[in-house]
Design an enzyme around this catalytic site. Sequence first.
Site, PDB file in Angstrom:
ATOM      1  CG  HIS A   1       7.318  19.053 -44.224  1.00  0.00           C
ATOM      2  ND1 HIS A   1       6.198  19.357 -44.956  1.00  0.00           N
ATOM      3  CD2 HIS A   1       8.657  19.403 -45.039  1.00  0.00           C
ATOM      4  CE1 HIS A   1       6.487  20.072 -45.828  1.00  0.00           C
ATOM      5  NE2 HIS A   1       7.653  20.040 -46.248  1.00  0.00           N
TER       6      HIS A   1
ATOM      7  CG  HIS B   1       3.858  20.173 -53.043  1.00  0.00           C
ATOM      8  ND1 HIS B   1       5.094  20.546 -53.790  1.00  0.00           N
ATOM      9  CD2 HIS B   1       4.212  21.140 -51.653  1.00  0.00           C
ATOM     10  CE1 HIS B   1       6.066  21.036 -53.135  1.00  0.00           C
ATOM     11  NE2 HIS B   1       5.701  21.492 -51.904  1.00  0.00           N
TER      12      HIS B   1
ATOM     13  CG  HIS C   1       6.200  26.537 -50.639  1.00  0.00           C
ATOM     14  ND1 HIS C   1       5.711  25.792 -51.838  1.00  0.00           N
ATOM     15  CD2 HIS C   1       6.871  25.644 -49.963  1.00  0.00           C
ATOM     16  CE1 HIS C   1       6.064  24.608 -51.639  1.00  0.00           C
ATOM     17  NE2 HIS C   1       6.636  24.362 -50.900  1.00  0.00           N
TER      18      HIS C   1
ATOM     19  CG  ASP D   1       5.468  22.912 -47.705  1.00  0.00           C
ATOM     20  OD1 ASP D   1       4.921  22.520 -48.684  1.00  0.00           O
ATOM     21  OD2 ASP D   1       6.318  23.242 -47.673  1.00  0.00           O
TER      22      ASP D   1
END
Length: 297
Positions: A266, A79, A239, A243
């Site tokens: 991720h 973030h 969101h 990311d």
Amino acid sequence: MQTTLKHPVQCQGTGLHGGRPATLHLLPAEANTGIHLQRLDRAGTPPFRLTPDCIISSPLATVASSPLTADLTVATVEHLMAALHACGIDNLLIQSDGPELPILDGCSRTFMSLLDDAGTVSLSVPRRSVSILRPVHVTGRDGARASLLPGTSDALELSLSIDFPAPAIGKQTCAIRLSRQTFETELASCRTFVNHQDIAALQAQGLALGGSLENALVIQHDRILNPGGLRYDNECARHKMLDTVGDLYCAGYRLSGRFEGHRTGHALNNQLLRALFSSPENWQFSDGSVSVLPRPA
């Protein structure tokens, strides 16, 4: 030109997964030094430069591991990295007093306010970005996939889709041409999210111990448990894009091109960066210099 912060700035909060108090310091850095991380609680350990090879596999956070010091990691950097990209910060020293950055509001909004408080200053060295020369693709489990493709401008354009069984999420899409303005208005306030039924299992593993309705969107089947509900109909997809912006900035440079993803996360985002930089035929610096990334030291 390259930039850094005008003044040091700091904040305090709680780590999302460890649940422990966390203090973050952001300090100006010289041109061409990139983004460095340092653990203040590990006396004598030097800062290390953030590169794609520093990121270790983690499904729930972006975790950077020092190549200089064994077992030294800094978790949940995504973030902040997204906010640094949006605010155009090229060089910075990030200091943490523990293994995890504070989660703050569960998105990038507070980090952007912190960076605005510090201010930015231009340095006397031109900025280099990374241009995508040919398509790069990676795939993951359950149909997950991500690609980087040549673009038509100096901007980074992103599009992604998600598909979750919970009816409150379901299938969502998001697309954006990244700039400070579009990030701030369309992504920065979109919170990390979790299925309520998964919380007990996560906490039994020592994860999500700092999570709350103040820093996470909690979904229970077809309901949003947070007071006030969603900030956008597709907040979860937004969101995921937030990311992704942070994960891609772990390259240490802005990317010029297109990102396309489906059910990405991720680990897959980092796999994509490693695939990109695995061959100089995939990319080049915007100034035409040799296509070799700096070492993480």
